[in-house]
Design a protein around this motif. Sequence first.
Motif, short mmCIF file in Angstrom:
data_model
loop_
_atom_site.label_atom_id
_atom_site.label_comp_id
_atom_site.label_asym_id
_atom_site.label_seq_id
_atom_site.Cartn_x
_atom_site.Cartn_y
_atom_site.Cartn_z
N MET A 1 74.96 37.78 -101.15
CA MET A 1 74.22 37.00 -102.11
C MET A 1 75.07 35.84 -102.61
O MET A 1 75.95 36.03 -103.45
CB MET A 1 73.83 37.88 -103.30
CG MET A 1 72.75 38.88 -103.01
SD MET A 1 72.22 39.60 -104.54
CE MET A 1 72.10 41.28 -104.07
N PRO A 2 74.86 34.66 -102.16
CA PRO A 2 75.68 33.52 -102.58
C PRO A 2 75.44 33.12 -104.04
O PRO A 2 76.27 32.46 -104.64
CB PRO A 2 75.29 32.39 -101.64
CG PRO A 2 74.07 32.83 -100.94
CD PRO A 2 73.96 34.30 -101.08
N GLN A 3 74.31 33.50 -104.62
CA GLN A 3 74.05 33.11 -106.00
C GLN A 3 74.92 33.90 -106.99
O GLN A 3 74.98 33.56 -108.16
CB GLN A 3 72.57 33.27 -106.36
CG GLN A 3 72.07 34.70 -106.37
CD GLN A 3 71.50 35.13 -105.03
OE1 GLN A 3 71.80 34.53 -104.01
NE2 GLN A 3 70.70 36.18 -105.03
N MET A 4 75.61 34.93 -106.53
CA MET A 4 76.46 35.72 -107.42
C MET A 4 77.90 35.18 -107.48
O MET A 4 78.70 35.63 -108.28
CB MET A 4 76.51 37.18 -106.96
CG MET A 4 75.17 37.89 -107.07
SD MET A 4 74.56 37.93 -108.75
CE MET A 4 75.68 39.10 -109.47
N ALA A 5 78.24 34.20 -106.64
CA ALA A 5 79.61 33.67 -106.61
C ALA A 5 80.02 32.99 -107.92
O ALA A 5 81.17 33.18 -108.35
CB ALA A 5 79.78 32.72 -105.44
N PRO A 6 79.16 32.22 -108.62
CA PRO A 6 79.62 31.65 -109.90
C PRO A 6 79.96 32.70 -110.94
O PRO A 6 80.87 32.49 -111.76
CB PRO A 6 78.43 30.81 -110.36
CG PRO A 6 77.72 30.46 -109.12
CD PRO A 6 77.90 31.64 -108.22
N LEU A 7 79.29 33.84 -110.91
CA LEU A 7 79.64 34.90 -111.86
C LEU A 7 81.02 35.47 -111.57
O LEU A 7 81.76 35.81 -112.50
CB LEU A 7 78.60 36.01 -111.82
CG LEU A 7 77.26 35.70 -112.47
CD1 LEU A 7 76.31 36.86 -112.31
CD2 LEU A 7 77.45 35.37 -113.93
N MET A 8 81.39 35.54 -110.30
CA MET A 8 82.71 36.03 -109.96
C MET A 8 83.79 35.09 -110.51
O MET A 8 84.78 35.54 -111.09
CB MET A 8 82.87 36.15 -108.45
CG MET A 8 84.24 36.64 -108.02
SD MET A 8 84.54 36.51 -106.27
CE MET A 8 84.66 34.75 -106.07
N TRP A 9 83.59 33.78 -110.37
CA TRP A 9 84.57 32.83 -110.89
C TRP A 9 84.60 32.85 -112.42
O TRP A 9 85.65 32.67 -113.02
CB TRP A 9 84.27 31.42 -110.38
CG TRP A 9 84.48 31.31 -108.92
CD1 TRP A 9 83.53 31.09 -107.97
CD2 TRP A 9 85.73 31.43 -108.22
NE1 TRP A 9 84.11 31.07 -106.73
CE2 TRP A 9 85.45 31.27 -106.84
CE3 TRP A 9 87.04 31.66 -108.62
CZ2 TRP A 9 86.44 31.32 -105.88
CZ3 TRP A 9 88.02 31.72 -107.65
CH2 TRP A 9 87.72 31.56 -106.30
#
Length: 53
Positions: A1-9
């Motif tokens: 899920m690429p939309q979850m990457a900003p939450l990781m940062w």
Amino acid sequence: MPQMAPLMWLYLYFFFLLSLIIFMSVNYFIKPYEKINMKNDSLTLPPQPTWKW
């Protein structure tokens, strides 16, 4: 899920800020012990030269 990457940062950024705050507070409150002895310091250290004429 690429939309979850900003939450990781965002989580990594908050983790970095929290660890930085903890590190700075530990360095502020825990200091090395400095022994100050005025009698022995004046006898063991040579007098400092003054550079004013």
